[in-house]
Design an enzyme around this catalytic site. Structure first.
Site, PDB file in Angstrom:
ATOM      1  N   ASP A 298       2.078   6.716   5.571  1.00  0.00           N
ATOM      2  CA  ASP A 298       0.993   5.689   5.024  1.00  0.00           C
ATOM      3  C   ASP A 298       1.413   5.047   3.775  1.00  0.00           C
ATOM      4  O   ASP A 298       0.471   4.029   3.338  1.00  0.00           O
ATOM      5  CB  ASP A 298      -0.450   6.498   4.939  1.00  0.00           C
ATOM      6  CG  ASP A 298      -1.673   5.442   5.310  1.00  0.00           C
ATOM      7  OD1 ASP A 298      -1.396   4.506   5.962  1.00  0.00           O
ATOM      8  OD2 ASP A 298      -2.657   5.715   4.339  1.00  0.00           O
TER       9      ASP A 298
ATOM     10  N   ARG B 230      -7.224  -0.657   1.813  1.00  0.00           N
ATOM     11  CA  ARG B 230      -7.897  -1.905   0.804  1.00  0.00           C
ATOM     12  C   ARG B 230      -8.520  -1.687  -0.214  1.00  0.00           C
ATOM     13  O   ARG B 230      -8.266  -2.854  -0.830  1.00  0.00           O
ATOM     14  CB  ARG B 230      -8.986  -2.588   2.075  1.00  0.00           C
ATOM     15  CG  ARG B 230     -10.151  -1.555   2.197  1.00  0.00           C
ATOM     16  CD  ARG B 230     -11.066  -1.829   3.613  1.00  0.00           C
ATOM     17  NE  ARG B 230     -10.213  -1.200   4.711  1.00  0.00           N
ATOM     18  CZ  ARG B 230     -10.383  -1.394   5.930  1.00  0.00           C
ATOM     19  NH1 ARG B 230     -11.665  -2.211   6.233  1.00  0.00           N
ATOM     20  NH2 ARG B 230      -9.937  -0.869   6.816  1.00  0.00           N
TER      21      ARG B 230
ATOM     22  N   ASP C  58     -11.974   6.790   4.596  1.00  0.00           N
ATOM     23  CA  ASP C  58     -10.569   6.617   5.325  1.00  0.00           C
ATOM     24  C   ASP C  58     -10.068   5.059   5.366  1.00  0.00           C
ATOM     25  O   ASP C  58      -9.098   5.022   5.766  1.00  0.00           O
ATOM     26  CB  ASP C  58     -10.717   7.494   6.757  1.00  0.00           C
ATOM     27  CG  ASP C  58      -9.294   7.531   7.393  1.00  0.00           C
ATOM     28  OD1 ASP C  58      -8.432   7.512   6.511  1.00  0.00           O
ATOM     29  OD2 ASP C  58      -9.196   7.709   8.521  1.00  0.00           O
TER      30      ASP C  58
ATOM     31  N   GLU D  37      -9.144   3.512   2.669  1.00  0.00           N
ATOM     32  CA  GLU D  37      -8.797   3.706   1.420  1.00  0.00           C
ATOM     33  C   GLU D  37      -7.749   2.612   1.214  1.00  0.00           C
ATOM     34  O   GLU D  37      -7.614   2.031   0.123  1.00  0.00           O
ATOM     35  CB  GLU D  37      -8.267   4.802   1.157  1.00  0.00           C
ATOM     36  CG  GLU D  37      -6.832   5.223   1.653  1.00  0.00           C
ATOM     37  CD  GLU D  37      -6.658   5.215   3.123  1.00  0.00           C
ATOM     38  OE1 GLU D  37      -5.475   4.821   3.299  1.00  0.00           O
ATOM     39  OE2 GLU D  37      -7.500   5.377   4.005  1.00  0.00           O
TER      40      GLU D  37
ATOM     41  N   LYS E  21       0.838  -1.202  -0.132  1.00  0.00           N
ATOM     42  CA  LYS E  21      -0.251  -0.037   0.006  1.00  0.00           C
ATOM     43  C   LYS E  21       1.016   1.320   0.000  1.00  0.00           C
ATOM     44  O   LYS E  21       1.650   1.446   0.927  1.00  0.00           O
ATOM     45  CB  LYS E  21      -1.048   0.109   1.275  1.00  0.00           C
ATOM     46  CG  LYS E  21      -1.538   1.389   1.441  1.00  0.00           C
ATOM     47  CD  LYS E  21      -2.471   1.253   2.961  1.00  0.00           C
ATOM     48  CE  LYS E  21      -3.101   2.784   3.111  1.00  0.00           C
ATOM     49  NZ  LYS E  21      -3.388   2.675   4.569  1.00  0.00           N
TER      50      LYS E  21
ATOM     51  N   LYS F  41     -10.117  12.933   8.401  1.00  0.00           N
ATOM     52  CA  LYS F  41      -9.557  12.726   9.746  1.00  0.00           C
ATOM     53  C   LYS F  41      -9.469  13.873  10.710  1.00  0.00           C
ATOM     54  O   LYS F  41      -9.219  15.035  10.115  1.00  0.00           O
ATOM     55  CB  LYS F  41      -7.862  12.194   9.543  1.00  0.00           C
ATOM     56  CG  LYS F  41      -7.744  10.973   8.959  1.00  0.00           C
ATOM     57  CD  LYS F  41      -6.019  10.568   8.669  1.00  0.00           C
ATOM     58  CE  LYS F  41      -5.749   9.340   7.857  1.00  0.00           C
ATOM     59  NZ  LYS F  41      -6.253   7.964   8.806  1.00  0.00           N
TER      60      LYS F  41
END
Length: 490
Positions: free
Chosen positions: A277, A340, A336, A338, A254, A266
């Site tokens: 992330d 997956r 949020d 996202e 990811k 957020k």
């Protein structure tokens, strides 16, 4: 990339102790037994090492501890480090001792008189891993780290043993650099460019742009990035070091270069941490670098989905329904969740194109895994006991915490949607498990698969055994070890 500490190996010569400048290290057992170098240091320092051993403080010393004597008499060195290690040590003990030495010496040149130490290569790895700082955006010139010299009775043998370990250390450093980079620097385009640079190492690198992703049907991945000005991309890296016809191991990461949460915005507090992330993609990149540098005799493909999740007039909305590359439809409950959505399309594409022997995906996927496991273990989810056990064994051997979590139909049922084939979230209960269940829906029957939720271990707020606070590079060592143990040709 951040510069790695220069490490060289030389013939062990205790007679040269008096002239060593910078920092000097010798080894003493927990019982107080000195080797030849320690005895020489003790004699030159007029018994300073013996007095240390006789002290109450030394009696409480633990394996791997480093005790420093500043400006020892009779030595040119400005510091003498006494490393407490038994004659028989594990790789992990040696690495942690090396990391302690790295902390103790700062950026000063260091000479380690290792004598006959069997784990000297692992000691050097610990030094390489802990000697890291991310200074790319500091205006003051950073101090260049001094050279580390390992004195050993068999320097050529230890240097040969260290070479593949140094390749792994370089992969770890690359991962840390990527995770530490701010999002205005590490855009999706810049990320892809850094991966393309690894063609110089022998990797085959291919960048799939938005038009091709649209043609392939990667709509769930594209919907995450559609609110951003940064183009979404998928980067494919191939290392063909094994048998020509052998199915590859696939690593999927990811790569959300910044995650605002999208329309499901957020809270402001802590959002600056969302530069990390893309940690899963960072680990895949670092692992591919390590495999190429050490010339792994295996076929491995690494794929990363690079997107930015931003709120705008074009962003995906809660309540929207999107069709995946597989053909399943997803009701977006929370924008949020996202990661997956990025992974499911890349996982399906990976299986369709490469028919892999196994798939391992990595993602800073859920805050729930931090609540469950803290910052010491990654969450491990798998449909295959053999592959999972092999990974857990590799992670334990490399000292990287990992804990297997459950999967099951009851968790999968939480993803039921009234308007689509599934929702992208299953509610608050078991959030990390329902995220894994979502991904498992995109794993073909018969494909061994592991999902690693690394949200708690990719970047941390305090020093770890091998890294200063910030990005850890967790996973590169374990994955390299897994490839070595399970997938490399004889």
């Amino acid at each position: 990339m951040s510069a790695l500490t220069p490490i060289r190996f030389s013939t062990f010569d205790p007679k040269s102790l008096a002239e060593v400048e910078g920092h000097l290290a010798v080894v003493v057992t927990p019982e107080g037994t000195m080797d030849q170098a320690a005895r020489s240091a003790n004699r030159l320092s007029k018994g300073a090492v013996a007095r240390l051993i006789a002290s109450d403080g030394f009696a409480k010393a633990k394996t791997g501890q480093v005790i420093t004597l500043a400006w020892p008499a009779g030595l040119a060195a400005e510091a003498l480090h006494v490393v407490v290690l038994p004659r028989r040590i594990t790789a992990i003990e040696a690495r942690k001792a090396g990391a302690k030495l790295a902390e103790a010496r700062g950026n000063k040149a260091l000479t380690v008189k290792a004598g006959n130490m069997s784990r000297a290569a692992d000691l050097a790895l610990g030094l390489a891993l802990r000697s890291y700082s991310f200074d790319a955006h500091k205006s003051a010139d950073s101090e260049t780290p001094g050279t580390v010299t390992i004195g050993h009775n068999k320097p050529e043998e230890i240097e040969a043993a260290f070479a593949p370990l140094m390749a792994v250390a370089e992969g770890v450093h690359m991962t840390r650099d990527l995770v530490n980079e701010p999002a205005n620097v590490l855009t999706t385009t810049e990320f892809a460019a850094r991966l393309e640079d690894m063609t110089s190492l022998g990797l085959e690198v291919e960048v799939l742009e938005e038009a091709e992703l649209e043609k392939l049907g990667m709509r769930t991945l594209l919907c995450v990035g559609q609110g951003s000005a940064s183009p979404s991309k998928v980067v494919v890296m191939k290392w063909n070091g094994g048998d020509k016809d052998a199915a590859p191991l696939a690593l999927v990461g990811k790569g959300v270069v910044f995650d605002t949460g999208g329309i499901s915005l957020k809270p402001a507090a802590g959002m600056e941490d969302m530069t990390m992330d893309m940690g899963g993609a960072g680990v895949v990149a670092g692992t591919m670098r390590a495999l190429a540098l050490r010339k792994a005799k295996a076929n491995v493909v690494g794929l990363v989905g690079l997107v930015e999740n931003m709120p705008s007039g074009t962003a995906i909305r809660p309540g929207d329904v999107v069709k995946s590359m597989k053909g399943d439809t997803v009701e977006i409950i929370n924008t949020d969740a996202e990661g997956r959505l990025v992974l499911c399309d890349v996982l399906w594409y990976t299986q369709e194109r490469f028919k892999p022997a196994g798939v391992i995906d990595l993602a800073t996927l859920t805050g729930a895994i931090i609540i469950g496991l803290g910052h010491d273990n990654a969450g491990v989810f798998s449909n295959d006991d053999k592959l999972c056990s092999a990974f857990l064994k590799a992670a334990e051997a490399e000292g990287e915490g990992a804990w297997r979590m459950p999967l099951g139909q009851a968790y999968d049922d939480q993803l039921k949607s009234n308007v689509a084939d599934m929702k992208n979230v299953g509610g608050r209960p078991a959030g990390s498990i329902t995220a894994a269940q979502f991904l498992q829906r995109f794993i073909k029957d018969g494909t061994p698969w592991i999902h690693l939720d690394i949200a708690g271990v990719a970047s941390v707020k305090s020093n770890t055994a091998y890294a200063p606070k910030g990005a850890t590079g967790w996973g590169v060592m374990a994955l390299s070890r897994l490839v070595q143990d399970q997938f490399e040709a004889e």
